[in-house]
Design a protein around this motif. Structure first.
Motif, PDB file in Angstrom:
ATOM      1  N   SER A 185      -6.371  20.106  -2.717  1.00 29.93           N
ATOM      2  CA  SER A 185      -7.430  19.139  -2.400  1.00 29.93           C
ATOM      3  C   SER A 185      -6.838  17.822  -1.918  1.00 29.93           C
ATOM      4  CB  SER A 185      -8.292  18.905  -3.646  1.00 29.93           C
ATOM      5  OG  SER A 185      -8.944  20.098  -4.036  1.00 29.93           O
ATOM      6  N   GLN A 186      -5.724  17.433  -2.489  1.00 30.12           N
ATOM      7  CA  GLN A 186      -5.069  16.202  -2.078  1.00 30.12           C
ATOM      8  C   GLN A 186      -4.581  16.301  -0.632  1.00 30.12           C
ATOM      9  OE1 GLN A 186      -1.943  15.175  -4.761  1.00 30.12           O
ATOM     10  NE2 GLN A 186      -1.332  13.357  -3.667  1.00 30.12           N
ATOM     11  N   ILE A 187      -3.983  17.425  -0.262  1.00 28.29           N
ATOM     12  CA  ILE A 187      -3.482  17.618   1.103  1.00 28.29           C
ATOM     13  C   ILE A 187      -4.635  17.586   2.107  1.00 28.29           C
ATOM     14  CG2 ILE A 187      -2.414  19.289   2.657  1.00 28.29           C
ATOM     15  CD1 ILE A 187      -0.715  20.204   0.260  1.00 28.29           C
ATOM     16  N   LEU A 188      -5.691  18.363   1.847  1.00 37.51           N
ATOM     17  CA  LEU A 188      -6.802  18.443   2.798  1.00 37.51           C
ATOM     18  C   LEU A 188      -7.532  17.119   2.924  1.00 37.51           C
ATOM     19  CD1 LEU A 188      -8.210  21.998   1.928  1.00 37.51           C
ATOM     20  CD2 LEU A 188      -6.660  21.341   3.786  1.00 37.51           C
ATOM     21  N   SER A 189      -7.693  16.422   1.780  1.00 38.89           N
ATOM     22  CA  SER A 189      -8.385  15.141   1.830  1.00 38.89           C
ATOM     23  C   SER A 189      -7.611  14.134   2.664  1.00 38.89           C
ATOM     24  CB  SER A 189      -8.579  14.615   0.407  1.00 38.89           C
ATOM     25  OG  SER A 189      -9.135  13.321   0.418  1.00 38.89           O
ATOM     26  N   GLU A 190      -6.299  14.143   2.515  1.00 38.25           N
ATOM     27  CA  GLU A 190      -5.469  13.179   3.253  1.00 38.25           C
ATOM     28  C   GLU A 190      -5.400  13.525   4.738  1.00 38.25           C
ATOM     29  OE1 GLU A 190      -0.866  11.470   3.212  1.00 38.25           O
ATOM     30  OE2 GLU A 190      -1.420  13.271   2.080  1.00 38.25           O
ATOM     31  N   LEU A 203      -7.373  15.677   6.661  1.00 34.67           N
ATOM     32  CA  LEU A 203      -8.618  15.815   7.425  1.00 34.67           C
ATOM     33  C   LEU A 203      -9.329  14.488   7.599  1.00 34.67           C
ATOM     34  CD1 LEU A 203     -10.024  19.156   5.936  1.00 34.67           C
ATOM     35  CD2 LEU A 203      -8.541  18.819   7.931  1.00 34.67           C
ATOM     36  N   GLY A 204      -9.194  13.573   6.630  1.00 27.37           N
ATOM     37  CA  GLY A 204      -9.843  12.278   6.754  1.00 27.37           C
ATOM     38  C   GLY A 204     -11.145  12.215   5.976  1.00 27.37           C
ATOM     39  N   GLN A 205     -11.681  11.027   5.898  1.00 24.63           N
ATOM     40  CA  GLN A 205     -12.878  10.777   5.111  1.00 24.63           C
ATOM     41  C   GLN A 205     -14.100  11.477   5.707  1.00 24.63           C
ATOM     42  OE1 GLN A 205     -13.895   6.658   4.888  1.00 24.63           O
ATOM     43  NE2 GLN A 205     -15.458   6.934   3.299  1.00 24.63           N
ATOM     44  N   GLY A 206     -14.884  12.053   4.801  1.00 24.68           N
ATOM     45  CA  GLY A 206     -16.142  12.660   5.213  1.00 24.68           C
ATOM     46  C   GLY A 206     -16.037  14.073   5.740  1.00 24.68           C
ATOM     47  N   LYS A 207     -14.849  14.671   5.814  1.00 21.71           N
ATOM     48  CA  LYS A 207     -14.683  16.023   6.337  1.00 21.71           C
ATOM     49  C   LYS A 207     -14.900  17.052   5.221  1.00 21.71           C
ATOM     50  CE  LYS A 207     -13.621  14.401  10.366  1.00 21.71           C
ATOM     51  NZ  LYS A 207     -14.595  14.477  11.471  1.00 21.71           N
ATOM     52  N   THR A 208     -15.462  18.182   5.612  1.00 16.17           N
ATOM     53  CA  THR A 208     -15.810  19.223   4.645  1.00 16.17           C
ATOM     54  C   THR A 208     -14.658  20.213   4.491  1.00 16.17           C
ATOM     55  OG1 THR A 208     -18.138  19.040   5.261  1.00 16.17           O
ATOM     56  CG2 THR A 208     -17.458  21.031   4.074  1.00 16.17           C
ATOM     57  N   PHE A 209     -14.348  20.532   3.269  1.00 14.50           N
ATOM     58  CA  PHE A 209     -13.397  21.612   2.992  1.00 14.50           C
ATOM     59  C   PHE A 209     -13.757  22.239   1.658  1.00 14.50           C
ATOM     60  CE2 PHE A 209     -11.438  17.747   1.348  1.00 14.50           C
ATOM     61  CZ  PHE A 209     -11.047  18.103   0.069  1.00 14.50           C
ATOM     62  N   LYS A 210     -13.263  23.446   1.436  1.00 10.49           N
ATOM     63  CA  LYS A 210     -13.577  24.190   0.224  1.00 10.49           C
ATOM     64  C   LYS A 210     -12.296  24.782  -0.346  1.00 10.49           C
ATOM     65  CE  LYS A 210     -16.390  28.014  -1.573  1.00 10.49           C
ATOM     66  NZ  LYS A 210     -17.358  29.083  -1.247  1.00 10.49           N
ATOM     67  N   VAL A 211     -12.152  24.643  -1.655  1.00 10.30           N
ATOM     68  CA  VAL A 211     -10.971  25.159  -2.349  1.00 10.30           C
ATOM     69  C   VAL A 211     -11.442  26.145  -3.413  1.00 10.30           C
ATOM     70  CG1 VAL A 211      -8.932  24.598  -3.722  1.00 10.30           C
ATOM     71  CG2 VAL A 211      -9.727  23.002  -1.953  1.00 10.30           C
ATOM     72  N   ASP A 230     -11.543   5.745  -0.226  1.00 15.10           N
ATOM     73  CA  ASP A 230     -12.558   6.359   0.633  1.00 15.10           C
ATOM     74  C   ASP A 230     -13.295   7.430  -0.157  1.00 15.10           C
ATOM     75  OD1 ASP A 230     -11.735   4.791   2.761  1.00 15.10           O
ATOM     76  OD2 ASP A 230     -10.234   6.267   3.401  1.00 15.10           O
ATOM     77  N   VAL A 231     -14.620   7.346  -0.197  1.00 16.95           N
ATOM     78  CA  VAL A 231     -15.460   8.263  -0.973  1.00 16.95           C
ATOM     79  C   VAL A 231     -16.350   9.031  -0.008  1.00 16.95           C
ATOM     80  CG1 VAL A 231     -17.097   8.486  -2.868  1.00 16.95           C
ATOM     81  CG2 VAL A 231     -15.443   6.588  -2.861  1.00 16.95           C
ATOM     82  N   SER A 232     -16.335  10.366  -0.139  1.00 10.79           N
ATOM     83  CA  SER A 232     -17.199  11.218   0.685  1.00 10.79           C
ATOM     84  C   SER A 232     -18.128  11.992  -0.229  1.00 10.79           C
ATOM     85  CB  SER A 232     -16.364  12.197   1.518  1.00 10.79           C
ATOM     86  OG  SER A 232     -15.475  11.499   2.373  1.00 10.79           O
ATOM     87  N   LEU A 233     -19.425  11.869   0.013  1.00  9.48           N
ATOM     88  CA  LEU A 233     -20.427  12.594  -0.762  1.00  9.48           C
ATOM     89  C   LEU A 233     -21.174  13.515   0.181  1.00  9.48           C
ATOM     90  CD1 LEU A 233     -21.995  13.035  -3.431  1.00  9.48           C
ATOM     91  CD2 LEU A 233     -23.526  11.185  -2.715  1.00  9.48           C
ATOM     92  N   ILE A 234     -21.083  14.826  -0.058  1.00  6.91           N
ATOM     93  CA  ILE A 234     -21.734  15.812   0.801  1.00  6.91           C
ATOM     94  C   ILE A 234     -22.657  16.652  -0.066  1.00  6.91           C
ATOM     95  CG2 ILE A 234     -21.384  17.741   2.371  1.00  6.91           C
ATOM     96  CD1 ILE A 234     -18.619  16.644   2.965  1.00  6.91           C
ATOM     97  N   ALA A 235     -23.941  16.620   0.241  1.00  6.52           N
ATOM     98  CA  ALA A 235     -24.920  17.397  -0.510  1.00  6.52           C
ATOM     99  C   ALA A 235     -25.002  18.803   0.046  1.00  6.52           C
ATOM    100  CB  ALA A 235     -26.278  16.714  -0.457  1.00  6.52           C
TER     101      ALA A 235
END
Length: 881
Positions: free
Chosen positions: A468-473, A475-483, A326-331
């Motif tokens: 990043s691995q924890i939040l990505s897993e 929160l799910g695809q396409g969700k915004t987070f910042k590290v 799953d790839v999420s691209l957020i501009a």
């Protein structure tokens, strides 16, 4: 009838002659008997000699057939005497019987002796201890005493109820003095290592184990080095398997702070190199880090990541996150819609079919009302303060319990309030954030409807990627987070453990400040060096035991054999001095080279003083191709600037360039006037040296670090020049592997130059593999020449590679503009004016560069690759050194 007796006429002798006297019959008989006796004696003697020779020959033959070499046969007439020292009575009896099989036993005289019986030596005591999840096995021979009971009790405690396979034997002999320290160390290692094989003997201990991670491997090695008995040779081999990464996560961010990885995962070393190369091309500074592990969702992972990073670069400021496929691209807010649409379209077309893309362009918020949020603050003491909103009592109790499990029951303060109007998925976001916060030493968590932000300080280099691995897993695809995590080396328990390379760098720094000296003609260390030896010993004691060579060198004064003996004695003295300062020297060796390896001219006092030295090097480390003096001479005397009495060389030297690996200062020439002069300076430096790599690897050898630094200083004087860095290999191995290896080596050189401050934006790394040999690959010298790095001005026509085939016709004028070319050595006048471009390699000269800047618009390959190497795969089958 009786005949008459004939009468002969009387014969008369001539005058003066007398009639001979007749011998008596007795004399004649005696002479006949004497001759017969002499003949009989001769025949008997000859017959006896023949019988003796044949008897001895027959006995020796039968002894040799049976492997008996300690018997000597001597003949005396018909008798054959056997002499020698038999190892035992049975061997003596067998030798006599064997002799009786070829000659009559009555002719054999036994004069053999038997070796006296000595006291039986004690057996070799040893024990093998194997421990894994299925139990413990003990095999070996122990001396009589408490060792068997001690080992059995310890194994029983460690096996956790599983029966111990005890195959130990006991012998009532006194063990060697070194047995007990070796046994105690092996038992301690067995308790420390849950998956291990420990072989213990009185003279050595071998430890083979498996660690769960690279960090645990370094910790175990440090513990074993600390427990090692002094003077006991110990071999330690601990391996760490690749981690299983789930989900397989990568997050690349490019914003106002620059380009960086919050998390990076790769499945192979080649994929890691490609990913980091693409990140550096996108603007990432520094080496970067990317974990190699198992669990990749697609073999085309590196290709997909490269495409996503290029899309981020095309957008400008954006974030791309991979969670498995799953790839999420957020501009970033404010991104041009057309640029965003174009980049997303190209990324969708480039991604392999197994990947799914979710792209979004956030719109500026029109309402700035205070959002619902949850915060948690982790103090350096481990206390956690949780405030903000949760949905209900059940969620509050769950969050409180989860935090107590993560940080400890006495370290959690919960001051949250309830709000049933919170958006869907709020509890999941809060729990994911708390789990991510647990990876930090100190930090904070902010949870809102549109984002989850984790910031703070950590003592682990892998914390950012894990968060990043924890939040990505979660929160799910396409969700915004910042590290926003900062690594603090002071909080890293592993950072204080020096690597072998760091240990050698410390030794080099100490010896560069002061050399170990001796009185003239003596092997006794000068008394003024006591503090120096203590510094060296302290540096070595901070490291694990290293396989080091202490090499002694002398000048050429005196005889060659005497100098070798003196250098050996001095190296031994240094080894003994270190041992006296409690340094572990079991893996060290002292070698004297005498006058055979000078580093300076023995014709001057300064040169002889430089040659009288002690060097400490790691056994197995590659050696430099030439001396530092050669490199300095090549750099200080470019072919294009001949020396004349009116223009001394010293007047043409510019500020100094420091070669890191040797600590030696090299003089740099004046800044070049154009690109041709720039490449000419590089040619002069490389005319006696070449960049070398570890065999089958793209790791630049430590011996070439100084050369790369000197190249960096030259390239800094001519920035912006269009140069191709080309990698070449020999023909050993497969063509595909050689092509990949040559490209990786070229990228490694480019990265090394970038790390030294060189602007590589107009430079390009290309690998040609074995396609362009300059020598015969059937000889070792030819293969060594073909393993090379070339610097070529981009925009010049290409040469035909050196092969055994007839020369091809000249290429047309519009041939490929970015290929290297070969011409004659600049030190030899060419027969005709050169017309081709010149690659920068040993003994070559560049041609004039193009006037325009290179065009990289159609080049989609990454231009550089990082030099950091961790968790490397098995070496390539190619023998490209």
């Amino acid at each position: 009838m009786r005949l008459p007796k004939p009468r002969l006429p009387n014969l008369r002798l001539p005058n003066g002659w007398a009639a001979p006297r007749r011998l008596p019959q007795g004399v004649i008989a005696l002479g006949a008997f004497a001759v017969a006796g002499i003949a009989a004696i001769g025949i008997a003697t000859t017959a006896a000699e023949v019988i003796e020779r044949r008897s001895v020959k027959a006995v020796n033959w039968v002894m040799a057939q049976d492997g008996i070499t300690w018997v000597t046969a001597q003949a005396d007439g018909m008798l054959v005497t056997l002499t020698g020292n038999a190892p035992n009575e049975a061997a003596r009896f067998r030798a006599v019987n064997l002799a009786g099989t070829v000659i009559d036993t009555g002719r054999v005289r036994d004069e053999l002796t038997v070796t006296p019986v000595t006291q039986i030596e004690a057996p070799r005591f040893s024990v093998e201890m194997l421990r894994n999840d299925d139990g413990i096995q003990l095999i070996g021979l122990l001396p009589e005493g408490p060792n068997e009971q001690t080992l059995a009790l310890a194994a029983g405690e460690l096996s956790r109820g599983i029966p111990v396979a005890d195959m130990l034997e006991i012998a009532a002999y006194t063990p060697p003095e070194t047995w007990q320290p070796a046994f105690d160390f092996g038992l301690a290692a067995l308790k420390l290592l849950p998956r291990s094989k420990i072989s213990v003997a009185a003279d050595a201990v071998t430890v083979t184990a498996i660690a769960t991670s690279d960090a645990e491997k370094r910790r175990l090695e440090s513990e074993l080095a600390r427990m090692r008995p002094e003077g006991l040779p110990v071999t330690i081999d601990i391996s760490a398997p690749r981690p299983v990464i789930t989900p397989f996560t990568l997050r690349f961010v490019k914003d106002a702070e620059g380009a960086r990885f919050d998390a990076c995962s790769a499945d192979t070393e080649a994929a890691r190199s490609r990913i980091l190369a693409a990140a550096i091309a996108a603007g990432m500074e520094g080496k970067g880090s990317c974990t190699i592990g198992l669990g990749v969702p697609s073999p085309r992972w590196a290709e997909a990541v490269e495409s996503a990073i290029r899309a981020v670069t095309a957008i400008g400021n954006a974030t791309v996150t991979f969670s498995d496929a799953d790839v999420s691209l957020i501009a970033a807010e404010g991104t041009d819609q057309s640029a965003f649409d174009r980049a997303v379209g190209e990324l969708k077309a480039a991604l392999p079919a197994s990947f799914s893309l979710a792209a979004s362009l956030p719109r500026p918020a029109t309402v700035t009302a205070g959002p619902a949020e949850f915060t948690a603050t982790l103090a350096p003491t481990g206390k956690v303060d949780m405030r903000g909103r949760l949905t209900d009592d059940m969620v509050r109790a769950a969050v409180d319990s989860f935090a107590k499990v993560e940080f400890g029951a006495g370290n959690v303060y919960n001051a949250t309030r309830l709000d049933p109007e919170l958006p869907d998925g709020w509890p999941v976001r809060v729990l994911a954030g708390i789990e991510a916060l647990g990876e930090l030493e100190e930090g904070s968590l902010l949870v809102r409807q549109d984002t989850v932000e984790v910031s703070g300080v950590t003592g682990s280099q892998n914390a950012r990627g894990r968060i990043s691995q924890i939040l990505s897993e979660k929160l799910g695809q396409g969700k915004t987070f910042k590290v926003d995590v900062r690594y603090d080396e002071a909080r890293d328990p592993l950072a204080a453990l020096p690597t072998p390379e760091e240990c050698m760098a410390t030794l080099d720094a100490i010896l560069s400040e002061q050399k170990i000296t001796f009185p003239p003609g003596s092997a006794e260390i000068d008394g003024t060096n006591a503090q120096l030896m203590t510094r060296i010993a302290d540096a070595l004691n901070e490291c694990t035991a290293l396989p080091l060579e202490i090499a002694g060198h002398t000048d050429s004064q005196g005889s060659e054999e005497g100098n070798r003996a003196l250098s050996q004695a001095r190296a031994d003295a240094v080894l003994l001095a270190l041992q006296g300062r409690r340094v572990e020297v079991s893996l060290m060796r002292a070698v004297g080279y005498g006058e055979s390896r000078p580093i300076a001219d023995n014709g001057s006092e300064e040169g002889r003083e430089a040659n009288r030295r002690i060097e400490i090097t790691m056994i197995g480390a590659p050696e430099a191709d030439t001396t530092v003096a050669d490199a300095a001479a090549a750099l200080a005397e470019p072919p294009e600037t001949p020396e004349t009495p009116e223009t001394p060389v010293a007047a043409t030297k510019a500020p100094e360039a420091v070669a890191e690996a040797t600590g030696t200062t090299l003089a740099a020439p004046l800044p070049p006037a154009d690109a041709a002069a720039c490449v000419a300076n590089i040619t002069a430096l490389l005319s006696r040296n070449k960049i070398t790599f570890d065999p089958g690897s793209d790791d630049i050898s430590s011996a070439s670090a100084g050369l790369v630094s000197a190249l960096g200083e030259l390239l800094k004087q001519c920035p912006g020049k269009p140069i191709e860095v080309a990698g070449h290999t020999d023909s050993q191995g497969t063509s595909r592997n050689n092509l990949t290896l040559s490209e990786d080596r070229a990228k490694a050189v480019l990265v090394a130059l970038k790390e030294r401050g060189v602007d590589v934006s107009t430079m390009k790394a290309v690998g040609y593999g074995e396609d362009k040999p300059i020598a015969d690959n059937s000889t070792e010298e030819g293969r060594e020449a073909n393993r090379r790095i070339e610097f070529t001005l981009i925009g010049e026509p290409a040469p035909a590679p050196a092969t055994d085939e007839p020369a091809a016709p000249e290429a047309p004028a519009n041939s490929a503009p970015d290929q290297p070319a070969q011409v004659e050595n600049p030190a030899e006048p060419p027969a005709e004016p050169p017309t081709d471009a010149q690659p920068v390699t040993t003994g070559t000269t560049p041609a004039t560069p193009p006037t325009g800047a290179p065009d990289f618009s159609n080049d989609t390959s990454p231009s550089i690759a990082p030099q950091e190497k961790t968790l490397r795969p098995s070496p390539r089958p190619a023998n490209n050194g």
